[in-house]
Design an enzyme around this catalytic site. Structure first.
Site, PDB file in Angstrom:
ATOM      1  CG  ASP A  60       4.127   3.868   5.962  1.00 50.36           C
ATOM      2  OD1 ASP A  60       3.907   2.661   6.193  1.00 50.36           O
ATOM      3  OD2 ASP A  60       3.403   4.782   6.394  1.00 50.36           O
ATOM      4  CG  ASN A 102      -1.671  -3.188  12.702  1.00 49.92           C
ATOM      5  OD1 ASN A 102      -1.104  -4.188  12.250  1.00 49.92           O
ATOM      6  ND2 ASN A 102      -2.418  -2.384  11.953  1.00 49.92           N
ATOM      7  N   GLY A 109      -0.964   6.608  -0.018  1.00 57.00           N
ATOM      8  CA  GLY A 109      -1.190   7.676   0.969  1.00 57.00           C
ATOM      9  C   GLY A 109      -0.473   8.947   0.539  1.00 57.00           C
ATOM     10  CG  LEU A 117      -1.750  -1.239   1.469  1.00 56.66           C
ATOM     11  CD1 LEU A 117      -2.676  -1.017   2.654  1.00 56.66           C
ATOM     12  CD2 LEU A 117      -2.535  -1.599   0.217  1.00 56.66           C
ATOM     13  NE  ARG A 145       0.527  10.826   9.330  1.00 57.52           N
ATOM     14  CZ  ARG A 145       0.172   9.608   9.711  1.00 57.52           C
ATOM     15  NH1 ARG A 145       0.162   9.305  11.004  1.00 57.52           N
ATOM     16  NH2 ARG A 145      -0.158   8.681   8.837  1.00 57.52           N
TER      17      ARG A 145
HETATM   18  C1  UD1 Z   1      -1.644   2.215   9.620  1.00 60.37           C
HETATM   19  C2  UD1 Z   1      -2.610   1.300  10.374  1.00 60.37           C
HETATM   20  C3  UD1 Z   1      -2.173   1.222  11.837  1.00 60.37           C
HETATM   21  C4  UD1 Z   1      -0.760   0.695  11.894  1.00 60.37           C
HETATM   22  C5  UD1 Z   1       0.185   1.549  11.031  1.00 60.37           C
HETATM   23  C6  UD1 Z   1       1.536   0.895  11.017  1.00 60.37           C
HETATM   24  C7  UD1 Z   1      -4.768   1.500   9.260  1.00 60.37           C
HETATM   25  C8  UD1 Z   1      -6.120   2.098   9.317  1.00 60.37           C
HETATM   26  N1  UD1 Z   1      -3.956   1.817  10.273  1.00 60.37           N
HETATM   27  O1  UD1 Z   1      -1.739   3.507  10.208  1.00 60.37           O
HETATM   28  O2  UD1 Z   1      -3.018   0.357  12.571  1.00 60.37           O
HETATM   29  O3  UD1 Z   1      -0.316   0.697  13.226  1.00 60.37           O
HETATM   30  O4  UD1 Z   1      -0.332   1.672   9.708  1.00 60.37           O
HETATM   31  O5  UD1 Z   1       2.172   0.912   9.824  1.00 60.37           O
HETATM   32  O6  UD1 Z   1      -4.470   0.754   8.368  1.00 60.37           O
HETATM   33  N2  UD1 Z   1      -2.501   4.109   2.110  1.00 60.37           N
HETATM   34  C9  UD1 Z   1      -3.074   3.954   0.862  1.00 60.37           C
HETATM   35  N3  UD1 Z   1      -4.292   4.497   0.636  1.00 60.37           N
HETATM   36  C10 UD1 Z   1      -5.000   5.165   1.586  1.00 60.37           C
HETATM   37  C11 UD1 Z   1      -4.412   5.315   2.859  1.00 60.37           C
HETATM   38  C12 UD1 Z   1      -3.167   4.767   3.096  1.00 60.37           C
HETATM   39  O7  UD1 Z   1      -2.472   3.355  -0.027  1.00 60.37           O
HETATM   40  O8  UD1 Z   1      -6.125   5.618   1.284  1.00 60.37           O
HETATM   41  C13 UD1 Z   1      -1.165   3.522   2.350  1.00 60.37           C
HETATM   42  C14 UD1 Z   1      -0.118   4.536   2.755  1.00 60.37           C
HETATM   43  O9  UD1 Z   1       0.597   4.987   1.614  1.00 60.37           O
HETATM   44  C15 UD1 Z   1       0.769   3.758   3.709  1.00 60.37           C
HETATM   45  C16 UD1 Z   1      -0.144   2.696   4.277  1.00 60.37           C
HETATM   46  O10 UD1 Z   1      -1.269   2.624   3.428  1.00 60.37           O
HETATM   47  O11 UD1 Z   1       1.839   3.134   3.057  1.00 60.37           O
HETATM   48  C17 UD1 Z   1      -0.575   3.033   5.688  1.00 60.37           C
HETATM   49  O12 UD1 Z   1      -1.228   4.300   5.683  1.00 60.37           O
HETATM   50  P1  UD1 Z   1      -0.909   5.407   6.764  1.00 60.37           P
HETATM   51  O13 UD1 Z   1      -1.784   6.571   6.503  1.00 60.37           O
HETATM   52  O14 UD1 Z   1       0.522   5.619   6.903  1.00 60.37           O
HETATM   53  O15 UD1 Z   1      -1.477   4.650   8.062  1.00 60.37           O
HETATM   54  P2  UD1 Z   1      -1.021   4.816   9.560  1.00 60.37           P
HETATM   55  O16 UD1 Z   1      -1.690   6.000  10.139  1.00 60.37           O
HETATM   56  O17 UD1 Z   1       0.449   4.705   9.669  1.00 60.37           O
HETATM   57 CA    CA Z   2       2.159   4.763   8.276  1.00 62.98          CA
END
Ligand code: UD1
Ligand code: CA
Length: 451
Positions: free
Chosen positions: A102, A169, A11, A8, A15
């Site tokens: 990430d 997580n 995002g 994934l 931040r």
């Molecule tokens: C997410 C998890 C959290 C975990 C953390 C650790 C969820 C809801 N939460 O939070 O429980 O502890 O990761 O890594 O999953 N992304 C997409 N599309 C979107 C949103 C995000 O592709 O619409 C991707 C981002 O690029 C990223 C990953 O998903 O690589 C996680 O998204 P991010 O917004 O960083 O989630 P966290 O707040 O870190």
């Molecule tokens: Ca993250």
């Protein structure tokens, strides 16, 4: 069991407060995303699919990062991101490994353990967890009195009691594929307006499907990058890993905290790297060298027993026993043959400097071929550029170039010839002759035995 893989990376990385997409921020000498790609390839043996924001597929393809792309048009959360890959991945494997893009420190072996745990588990999925003091915005694991995971609570939605939970997580999951694709559609939007992948825990529990966990062995692996502070933490861990590898392989690092060794660099035994030194790109260093302090070497080859202090090398080659610096700059195509001595404030570009030649002080050699044993006097300059084109200078074996000589290229200094201090050489100087003045003219012939 066949395991597919999805990273994934759609995002916005808000931040980070950056114009550069988060996954392209360099860490440990490579873009953030390169680390997740490598770990996923290592764990599954297949090319992972990537969920990316519109336009990013082209950018990543060009950067050589990933081959299979799915575009998420709107950022509606991690579950929504996975849903976008249904056409690409549904029906493709028994299991699906999903990893947040990430998390650059996650190792292939850890993801492998996650997959193996799910292979041995009849439940809906297995997720990676970590215990720690620093939450870094992670979702908290909630367990019941029997120790079963019952939910993940995201930081933004957590009560103060839930915020105090210390199991997190990590952001890597191995799903039973069929269950995943059926269940994603059942998720509801969160209070933050996002579809959370992590809500699948509560959903599975409601359906009386079990969710298993695997804990990372080394908590450092679970450092995710949401902010630039996290990026620096990851950099420090990666640096530590690489530095430790080289120390175990027989390289001395005077001060590992200020030593930066890129992932593709090679270093020979008993070389010593002094403080403040950066070794980058595909740099290869031989045995028994001493580099630093305060030296930058990028994409260069250095032979055995070389010394380089307080200097910058870019796409340069040093053969064995070469001595450079302090304050030398070797640019693309600089090739110093065996035993060359290059002292302070010199610059060499696109030139071969023959074995045993010396350029001790303040000189510029560009587009030149310098023979064996040549002495380049202080302040010598090859005037290689007339404002439009570059020209070549040749200095044959054993020539002696007087201090402050200007060599106006194209020009050739013959074997054993000498130039006087301050000469401006505009015409070729024959072998074994002395040229002086402005413009330089030959005033005398030398006997070859003067050599
Ligand atoms: C997410 C998890 C959290 C975990 C953390 C650790 C969820 C809801 N939460 O939070 O429980 O502890 O990761 O890594 O999953 N992304 C997409 N599309 C979107 C949103 C995000 O592709 O619409 C991707 C981002 O690029 C990223 C990953 O998903 O690589 C996680 O998204 P991010 O917004 O960083 O989630 P966290 O707040 O870190
Ligand atoms: Ca993250």
């Amino acid at each position: 069991m066949r395991c597919e893989c999805l990273i994934l990376a759609a995002g916005l990385g808000k931040r980070m407060k950056s114009m550069l997409p988060k996954v392209l921020h360099p860490v440990g000498g490579r873009p953030l995303l390169a680390w997740a790609l490598e770990a996923c390839r290592g764990a599954t043996g297949i090319e992972p699919a990537l969920v990316v924001a519109p336009g990013m597929d082209e950018i990543l393809r060009k950067a050589g990062l990933g081959k299979r792309f799915v575009v998420q048009k709107e950022r509606l959360g991690t579950a929504h991101a996975v849903m976008q890959a249904a056409d690409e991945l549904r029906g493709q494997g028994d299991l699906l490994l999903v990893v947040n893009g990430d998390m650059p420190l996650l190792e292939a072996a850890t993801l492998r353990r996650l997959i193996e745990a799910q292979e041995a588990h009849a439940g809906a999925f297995t997720l990676l967890t970590v215990h720690g003091d620093e939450a870094r915005g992670f979702g908290r694991l909630q367990r019941d009195e029997r120790g079963q995971v019952i939910a993940i609570v995201e930081e933004a939605d957590a009560t103060s009691e839930q915020l105090a939970l210390r199991e997190f997580n990590v952001g890597a999951y191995c799903f039973r594929s069929e269950w995943l694709w059926e269940s994603l559609a059942k998720l509801e939007v969160s209070a933050q307006g996002e579809y959370y992948l992590t809500d699948l825990v509560a959903l599975a529990v409601k359906e009386e499907r079990s969710v298993a966990t695997v804990e990372v062995a080394d908590p450092d692996e679970a450092i995710g990058v949401n902010t630039r502070e996290h990026l620096a933490q990851v950099e420090a861990v990666l640096r530590g890993r690489v530095n430790r590898k080289w120390m175990l392989a027989g390289v001395t690092l005077q001060d590992p905290a200020t030593t930066y060794i890129g992932p593709q660099v090679e270093i020979g035994q008993d070389s010593v790297i002094l403080s403040g030194t950066h070794l980058e790109g595909g740099t290869v260093i031989g045995a028994q060298c001493q580099l630093g302090p305060n030296t930058i070497v990028c994409a260069s080859r250095i032979g055995d027993r070389c010394r380089v202090s307080a200097s910058v090398l870019e796409e340069a080659t040093l053969e064995d026993d070469v001595d450079v610096g302090p304050f030398a700059h070797l640019r693309k195509g600089a090739h110093l043959c065996r035993g060359v001595h290059m002292g302070n404030f010199g610059e060499v570009k696109n030139s071969i400097v023959g074995a045993g030649a010396k350029l001790g002080h303040f000189s510029y050699l560009g587009d030149a071929t310098i023979g064996e044993g040549v002495n380049i006097g202080a302040g010598t300059i090859t005037c290689n550029y007339d404002g439009e084109r570059k020209f070549h200078t040749e200095i044959e074996e054993g020539a002696f170039i007087g201090s402050d000589t200007m060599l106006v290229a194209p020009v050739r200094i013959g074997r054993g010839a000498r130039t006087g201090a301050g000469a401006v050489v505009t015409k070729d100087v024959p072998p074994w002759s002395v040229a002086v003045g402005i413009p330089a003219r030959v005033i005398r012939k030398l006997k070859e035995s003067d050599d």
